[in-house]
Design an enzyme around this catalytic site. Structure first.
Site, short mmCIF file in Angstrom:
data_model
loop_
_atom_site.label_atom_id
_atom_site.label_comp_id
_atom_site.label_asym_id
_atom_site.label_seq_id
_atom_site.Cartn_x
_atom_site.Cartn_y
_atom_site.Cartn_z
N TYR A 104 -73.02 70.25 57.35
CA TYR A 104 -72.21 70.91 56.33
C TYR A 104 -70.73 70.77 56.68
CZ TYR A 104 -71.20 74.87 59.46
OH TYR A 104 -70.76 75.65 60.49
N CYS A 105 -69.85 71.02 55.69
CA CYS A 105 -68.41 71.04 55.93
C CYS A 105 -67.83 72.24 55.18
CB CYS A 105 -67.76 69.73 55.52
SG CYS A 105 -67.88 69.34 53.75
N ARG A 106 -66.67 72.06 54.55
CA ARG A 106 -66.09 73.15 53.78
C ARG A 106 -66.57 73.15 52.34
NH1 ARG A 106 -60.68 72.31 54.15
NH2 ARG A 106 -60.42 71.42 52.09
N GLY A 108 -68.38 70.10 50.92
CA GLY A 108 -69.45 69.14 50.67
C GLY A 108 -68.98 67.70 50.64
N ILE A 132 -69.52 75.34 53.45
CA ILE A 132 -69.62 76.73 53.87
C ILE A 132 -69.01 77.68 52.85
CG2 ILE A 132 -67.44 76.87 55.14
CD1 ILE A 132 -69.04 78.34 57.38
#
Length: 270
Positions: A104-106, A108, A132
């Site tokens: 995951y990242c911030r 996508g 996230i």
């Protein structure tokens, strides 16, 4: 001449369609990528990711944001491996090619890039589940290490302020030589111009020290380009930049601020 059994043909077609519709996770490889031999990763929902995290199967949760983003809040137990650091060599943090890796990242964007790069490196169980920002599960923060000059660093960060048009925006500034050099030019007013449908760029009037590297940017990122231009993103791009900071606003807010025409930004130290 043998007659065709149309009922059997129809039944076979329905069975094939049913087979194509079966399955949960979505493989991301296109026909063109299959032709080129491009490896696939799988996209899953965050609910599916949560279920997989509950299993004791040796999986790893991978956060591919930057260190300051990770410190501000991450999924418990997540391992940090910034997307920008994933190159052509297999990361030491991921020694098992067959391990289940949940990425995951911030928002996508970087997680999809990282997932594809890892799949291309030979990892076989890559699952990407977005950002996230939409995560409803538990998150934890990292306590910043205490140092003798921690108070000075914090004070300097608070003093450097950015306005886009008439709005002051919250910024997390990088700690590097380029930001220090930029502080020496303050107060600074920069007339920005829209470019590419994803950024605004403007000259700072002189060249300062830079440390350009190939970077995948996301909305809110502030970078130095060619040593003498500031770029603020409301979309994404990949080029050689030096990171300066990140505006802590949503993509919609960044688009509203930067996507409607040229703007003027002001940076001051107060």
């Amino acid at each position: 001449m043998r007659r065709m059994n149309y009922g059997a043909v129809l039944l076979l077609g329905l069975m094939l369609l049913a087979g194509c519709a079966a399955g949960g996770a979505v493989e991301t490889t296109t026909e063109e990528e299959k032709t080129e031999g491009r490896a696939a990763y799988r996209q899953i929902s965050q609910d599916e990711a949560r279920e997989m995290m509950a299993k004791d199967d040796g999986h790893i949760v991978l956060d591919v944001r930057r260190q300051n983003e990770y410190d501000a809040g991450h999924i418990p137990g997540a391992v940090l491996l910034p997307n920008e650091s994933i190159g052509t060599e297999r990361p030491e943090e991921l020694p098992d090619l067959d391990q289940v890796i949940l990425i995951y990242c911030r928002s996508g964007n970087r997680s999809m890039q990282a997932a594809q790069k890892l799949a291309d490196l030979g990892y076989t169980n890559i699952y990407e589940f977005g950002g996230i920002q939409t995560w409803t599960g538990e998150t934890v923060t990292e306590e910043a290490p205490v140092s003798s000059d921690a108070e000075t660093d914090t004070e300097g960060e608070k003093m450097m302020r950015l306005w886009i048009g008439e709005r002051e925006v919250p910024v997390t500034w990088e700690e590097n030589a380029s930001v220090e050099a930029l502080q020496g030019l303050l107060p600074l007013t920069v007339r920005m111009s829209m470019y590419g449908g994803f950024e605004q760029v403007g000259p700072i009037g002189q060249s300062i020290v830079c440390d350009d590297e190939q970077t995948v940017t996301d909305y809110g990122d502030i970078v130095l380009y060619s040593g003498n231009q500031i770029v603020i993103f409301y979309g994404s791009n990949s080029w050689a930049y030096t990171r300066l900071g990140h505006v802590e606003l949503s993509q919609q807010e960044m688009t509203e601020l930067l996507g409607g025409g040229n703007v003027v930004i002001r940076i001051s130290q107060e």
